[in-house]
Design an enzyme around this catalytic site. Structure first.
Site, mmCIF file in Angstrom:
data_model
loop_
_atom_site.group_PDB
_atom_site.id
_atom_site.type_symbol
_atom_site.label_atom_id
_atom_site.label_comp_id
_atom_site.label_asym_id
_atom_site.label_seq_id
_atom_site.Cartn_x
_atom_site.Cartn_y
_atom_site.Cartn_z
ATOM 1 N N LYS A 54 0.799 -1.258 -0.012
ATOM 2 C CA LYS A 54 -0.048 0.121 0.021
ATOM 3 C C LYS A 54 0.624 1.246 -0.024
ATOM 4 O O LYS A 54 0.365 2.440 -0.527
ATOM 5 C CB LYS A 54 -1.034 0.205 1.340
ATOM 6 C CG LYS A 54 -1.827 -1.333 1.454
ATOM 7 C CD LYS A 54 -2.622 -1.546 -0.019
ATOM 8 C CE LYS A 54 -3.663 -2.599 0.259
ATOM 9 N NZ LYS A 54 -3.010 -3.931 0.389
ATOM 10 N N TYR A 263 -12.367 -14.923 2.496
ATOM 11 C CA TYR A 263 -11.257 -13.924 2.780
ATOM 12 C C TYR A 263 -10.687 -14.195 4.376
ATOM 13 O O TYR A 263 -11.676 -14.325 5.350
ATOM 14 C CB TYR A 263 -11.933 -12.504 2.611
ATOM 15 C CG TYR A 263 -11.029 -11.578 3.183
ATOM 16 C CD1 TYR A 263 -9.766 -10.946 2.254
ATOM 17 C CD2 TYR A 263 -11.109 -10.901 4.391
ATOM 18 C CE1 TYR A 263 -9.068 -9.948 2.725
ATOM 19 C CE2 TYR A 263 -10.130 -9.987 4.854
ATOM 20 C CZ TYR A 263 -9.100 -9.388 4.018
ATOM 21 O OH TYR A 263 -8.279 -8.552 4.476
ATOM 22 N N TYR A 289 -2.868 -12.842 2.852
ATOM 23 C CA TYR A 289 -2.587 -12.315 1.208
ATOM 24 C C TYR A 289 -1.473 -13.224 0.752
ATOM 25 O O TYR A 289 -1.794 -14.009 -0.044
ATOM 26 C CB TYR A 289 -2.314 -10.749 1.416
ATOM 27 C CG TYR A 289 -3.479 -9.980 1.491
ATOM 28 C CD1 TYR A 289 -4.516 -9.608 0.491
ATOM 29 C CD2 TYR A 289 -3.670 -9.356 2.881
ATOM 30 C CE1 TYR A 289 -5.560 -8.916 0.734
ATOM 31 C CE2 TYR A 289 -4.698 -8.577 3.352
ATOM 32 C CZ TYR A 289 -5.754 -8.268 2.024
ATOM 33 O OH TYR A 289 -6.789 -7.343 2.440
HETATM 34 C C1 LIG Z 1 -3.826 -5.362 0.239
HETATM 35 C C2 LIG Z 1 -2.732 -6.476 0.159
HETATM 36 C C3 LIG Z 1 -2.762 -7.121 -1.153
HETATM 37 C C4 LIG Z 1 -3.795 -7.051 -2.126
HETATM 38 O O1 LIG Z 1 -3.462 -5.762 -2.920
HETATM 39 P P1 LIG Z 1 -4.776 -5.001 -3.617
HETATM 40 O O2 LIG Z 1 -4.158 -3.883 -4.301
HETATM 41 O O3 LIG Z 1 -5.820 -4.740 -2.350
HETATM 42 O O4 LIG Z 1 -5.543 -6.050 -4.470
HETATM 43 C C5 LIG Z 1 -1.795 -8.044 -1.138
HETATM 44 N N1 LIG Z 1 -1.204 -8.432 -0.133
HETATM 45 C C6 LIG Z 1 -1.230 -7.518 0.797
HETATM 46 C C7 LIG Z 1 -0.208 -7.972 2.010
HETATM 47 C C8 LIG Z 1 -2.063 -6.566 1.337
HETATM 48 O O5 LIG Z 1 -2.131 -5.847 2.350
#
Ligand SMILES: *Cc1c(COP(=O)(O)O)cnc(C)c1O
Length: 332
Positions: A54, A263, A289
């Site tokens: 991010k 999720y 993730y």
């Molecule tokens: C938010 C996030 C993602 C996904 O990215 P997006 O842009 O929301 O699709 C992947 N990995 C981690 C660790 C994240 O925090």
């Protein structure tokens, strides 16, 4: 300077993210799986507040907050959101207040410490004010309401959308492609986990401009591949517009089947991938993730998707703080 780098140079960056991130070979994981040649793009190493993907978006998006004279960042996410943790760290660094809508109920808390450790602990440490709200499926609704309330109280809030996923955030993510294109590597595919879509949107648009032979493969971690694909399409269309590119929607590949049941709920393949990344490469992946992303990559390799002489880049998007809320998965 590549054409993509020149287009990106039209946008300002704050410089709060450590960029470019390293691009490293994963020789032991490649050997273990019998090829292809695997690389990892270390977007978990963007620095501020323990880093993550991010920050690459925030580096561009928050220029708008500063230019507009905002005094407060407003955003939100689930209890263990990496996104809001990176917003909170950025606010601390920039001297802005930070108010976060914390969504409860998107998933059942997987452990007793879920709301107290990892990202939840760091949000408090960075000085953010947390507002508990129920999850109702509308990702940005409570964030918008919170921003309105703060404006009515006389503050100047800047709204950072869920996942920092908007066209400008995706433009920021295209910088990952510019960094890879500046090396000699010409990967057959770049694989990453995809959720709120900004990461994939930026990678797709960037690759269409600077790495046209490279396929972007998003691994759905939400168990909602159609919704994710629609969000990537919308976000990439906006980002392509900002970068003077006409999007080819056939470049959007969202792979289903590796998200586990839902999720935030890891399955056996996620746990196996986290163990392999740690034991073979010293990487710290997470159960929400990046662990699911690597599980998807491993499954595609085992299914024979690529030849041993091809190069594949895995984008490590971060998320390690959430691992500590799931420690029960690794106690055996
Ligand atoms: C938010 C996030 C993602 C996904 O990215 P997006 O842009 O929301 O699709 C992947 N990995 C981690 C660790 C994240 O925090």
């Amino acid at each position: 300077m590549t054409d993509l780098a020149a287009r990106l140079a039209r946008f300002r960056r704050l410089g709060i993210a450590h960029l470019p991130t390293p691009l490293e070979p994963m020789k032991r994981l490649s050997a273990h799986l019998g090829g292809p040649r695997l690389w990892v793009k270390r977007d978990d190493c963007t620095g501020l507040g323990l880093g993550g993907n991010k920050l690459r978006k925030l580096d561009y998006v928050l220029c708008e907050a500063i230019d507009g004279g905002a005094d407060t960042l407003v955003s939100g996410g689930v209890v263990q959101s990496n996104s809001q943790r990176q917003v909170a760290a950025a606010a601390a660094k920039l001297g802005l207040a930070c108010h976060l809508a914390v969504y409860h109920g998107r998933l059942a808390p997987p452990s007793a410490e879920y709301a107290h450790t990892g990202n939840a602990l760091l949000n408090r440490l960075f000085g953010a004010t947390l507002h508990d709200v129920p999850w109702n499926g509308d990702r940005n609704g409570a964030i918008r309401a919170l921003a309105e309330r703060l404006r009515a109280e006389g503050r100047k809030p800047y709204l950072v959308p869920y996942g920092v996923s908007n066209p400008l955030g995706a433009v920021g993510y295209a910088s990952t492609i510019a960094e890879i294109a500046a090396t000699d590597l010409r990967p057959a595919a770049i694989v990453h986990c995809t959720g709120s879509a900004g990461t994939q949107a930026g990678l797709v648009v960037g690759a269409q401009i600077a790495l046209p032979q490279t396929r972007i493969v998003g691994i759905d971690i939400d168990a909602e591949p159609e919704r994710v694909r629609a969000d990537v399409l919308a976000c990439a269309t906006g980002a392509a517009d900002l970068l003077d590119h006409v999007l080819d929607p056939s470049g959007i590949a969202v792979v289903a089947g590796h998200a586990g049941p839902a999720y935030g709920v890891p399955h056996a393949a996620t746990v196996e991938a986290i163990r392999m990344g740690a034991a073979l490469e010293g990487l710290v992946l997470d159960p929400v993730y990046s662990g699911k992303g690597l599980a998807g990559l491993i499954a595609l390799i085992r299914a024979g998707r690529w030849r041993p002489d091809q190069d594949i880049v895995f984008v490590h998007t971060g998320g390690a703080p959430a691992l500590f809320a799931y420690r029960h998965l690794f106690e055996d």
